[in-house]
Design a protein around this motif. Structure first.
Motif: not given
Lengths: 112, 111
Positions: B88, B105-107
């Motif tokens: 993440v 966030g970017t997963r």
């Protein structure tokens, strides 16, 4: 080299109890010690912070205790509530705005 | 009042593919940061920037690149995705000496 050591990794507290999370650091140049709170699916958010010229800072139910000689600081959550269930990170930073160094986090669960 | 905006929120990549994680902030902060968060490992700094045109490596920069052409934007580039980059990713910004504000966030999963 882990510059900020955080414990425990996880913590379960009864509703109304006191949650205590501890951090220890090695770098004596650190002069800013924030705590961040992170809920699932969200980014960390600043909860409370302290500088080493004071030994304690309180904001509502949240208190930071700071021991400069022991190079330790801790977060106390009084009257813990289920809504406090989150992951908590301690961090440290030295003068000159060098990037924050984070502990590994504590997952707190407050159960009714 | 958007704060720090990250896109995309989720992404699945194949090994060897490349992609750019976008980060933009509307608070006119001079400092911006990229972190990765792995379970039980806290937040590790990848790269940071103290202003447009200036970037510096953090603790775990290998496999990543950044650029900072404007105050608002700080994209993170993965050139050859590897399974070890499954994580993440969080972007943050701040004024000098002030608390950092994080995006959500970017997963990223790399299969």
């Amino acid at each position: 080299q882990q510059q900020v050591k955080q414990s425990p990794q996880s913590l379960i507290v009864q509703k109304g109890g006191i949650s205590i999370i501890n951090c220890a650091y090695e770098n004596t140049a650190f002069d800013y010690f924030p705590w961040y709170q992170q809920f699932p699916g969200k980014g960390p958010a600043l909860l409370i912070a302290i500088r080493p010229d004071v030994s304690e800072k309180k904001e509502g139910r949240f208190t930071i205790s700071f021991n400069k000689s022991a190079k330790q600081f801790s977060l106390h959550i009084m009257d813990s509530q289920p809504g406090d269930s989150a992951t908590y990170f301690c961090a440290a930073e030295s003068e000159g705005n060098t990037p924050l160094v984070f502990g590994k986090g504590t997952r707190l669960s407050v159960i009714a | 009042n958007a704060g720090v905006t990250q896109t995309p929120k989720f992404r699945i990549l194949k090994i060897g593919q490349s992609m750019t994680l976008q980060c933009t902030q509307d608070m006119n902060h001079n400092y911006m940061y990229w972190y990765r968060q792995d379970p039980g490992m806290g937040l590790k700094l990848i790269y940071y920037s103290v202003g447009a045109g200036i970037t510096d490596k953090g603790e775990v920069p290998n496999g990543y690149n950044v650029s900072r052409s404007t105050t608002e934007d700080f994209p993170l580039r993965l050139e050859l995705a590897a399974p070890s980059q499954t994580s993440v990713y969080f972007c943050a910004s701040s004024y000098s000496g002030q608390p950092q504000h994080f995006g959500d966030g970017t997963r990223l999963s790399i299969l």
